[in-house]
Design an enzyme around this catalytic site. Structure first.
Site, PDB file in Angstrom:
ATOM      1  N   CYS A 114       0.849  -1.109  -0.104  1.00 52.95           N
ATOM      2  CA  CYS A 114      -0.059   0.163  -0.042  1.00 52.95           C
ATOM      3  C   CYS A 114       1.008   1.250  -0.022  1.00 52.95           C
ATOM      4  CB  CYS A 114      -0.977   0.040   1.111  1.00 52.95           C
ATOM      5  SG  CYS A 114      -2.435   1.268   0.809  1.00 52.95           S
ATOM      6  N   HIS A 223      -3.665  -5.281   0.388  1.00 53.09           N
ATOM      7  CA  HIS A 223      -2.965  -5.595   1.706  1.00 53.09           C
ATOM      8  C   HIS A 223      -3.075  -7.129   1.971  1.00 53.09           C
ATOM      9  CE1 HIS A 223      -3.009  -1.831   3.987  1.00 53.09           C
ATOM     10  NE2 HIS A 223      -3.929  -1.531   2.866  1.00 53.09           N
ATOM     11  N   GLU A 225      -1.200  -8.626   4.119  1.00 55.93           N
ATOM     12  CA  GLU A 225      -1.089  -8.806   5.699  1.00 55.93           C
ATOM     13  C   GLU A 225      -2.234  -9.238   6.487  1.00 55.93           C
ATOM     14  OE1 GLU A 225      -2.466  -4.902   5.814  1.00 55.93           O
ATOM     15  OE2 GLU A 225      -1.208  -5.933   4.400  1.00 55.93           O
TER      16      GLU A 225
END
Length: 254
Positions: A114, A223, A225
């Site tokens: 990001c 994203h 993660e």
């Protein structure tokens, strides 16, 4: 993890909590590194010019550039600020842009997410759209405001992977995958020595890599993660990054 697990530098954001300033990193990035990549996160303070980037990168085996609520200062890519209500983080800007250039020079494995994806583009001379949703030909890539995180970070759209690219290889030959989308800004002009690895349906660049063979220097706009251990592509990406960090550590004899 064990005593020979790779050390991965994770640059911090700056944030005020009450009247005191803190250097912080989101827990989801720490967990993805530790639980999926098998690496030991090492937080790097956002000290700007006071940080010796070369010395710091001598001590780690990889660099993870996280997302953030803040945006890169538009002056960094030659634009004026369009919306002064959006948060910025000058200390992170100065710290990360220097770390990126030094990491690339040293061929340290890098994964950008990001804001980190956008930082790599800016560090390589590229520019950003400050508000993708205001462009008539683009979709609104922001997460659903006011919703629970599970909804904000839920599946949003597909991305098409570049044929023969590094990401397509990591994702076992897939032509496209479904990703989440929680960003208001995005790449306008692509930076030097960058190759496009994925694009959204509206043509917005969603993944990039540093040109050249035999290196891991990837960044994604989504994203991975978020609940990384529960998502197949996130596991593959963080595992590949962890493997690259292990190989780098072994090569440098650490």
């Amino acid at each position: 993890m064990n005593s020979v697990s790779p050390l991965v530098g994770v640059p911090c954001c700056t944030k005020f909590i009450g009247e005191h300033d803190f250097h912080v990193v989101g827990g989801k990035y720490i967990r993805a590194l530790a639980e999926v990549a098998g690496c030991v996160p090492v937080l790097i303070p956002a000290l700007g010019a006071s940080l010796d980037a070369a010395h710091m990168l001598e001590m780690v085996d990889g660099l993870l550039l996280t997302g953030s609520v803040s945006n890169i200062a538009p002056a960094r890519y030659g634009q004026s600020l369009l919306d002064d209500s959006l948060p910025q983080d000058a200390a992170r800007d100065e710290t990360n842009l220097t770390l990126i250039q030094e990491a690339i020079r040293r061929r340290v494995p890098v994964l950008g997410i990001c804001r980190g994806f956008q930082e790599i583009n800016v560090a390589m001379g590229g520019s950003l759209h400050q508000a993708v949703h205001r462009l008539p030909e683009m979709q609104d890539h922001r997460g659903a405001a006011g919703q629970l995180a599970e909804i904000q970070y839920g599946p949003a759209h597909e991305v098409r992977l570049a044929a023969g690219g590094q990401l397509q290889s990591i994702f076992l030959g897939a032509a496209q995958i479904t990703v989440n989308s929680v960003h208001g800004q995005g790449i306008d002009q692509l930076g030097h020595q960058l190759d496009v690895e994925a694009t959204a349906p509206d043509g917005l660049i969603e993944a990039i890599r540093i040109s050249g063979k035999d290196r891991f220097a990837l960044a994604v706009q989504w994203h991975p993660e978020w609940r990384a251990s529960e998502n197949r592509e996130s596991r593959l990406l963080f595992s590949a990054f962890g493997d690259a960090c292990r190989q780098y550590r072994q090569a440098r004899g650490a």
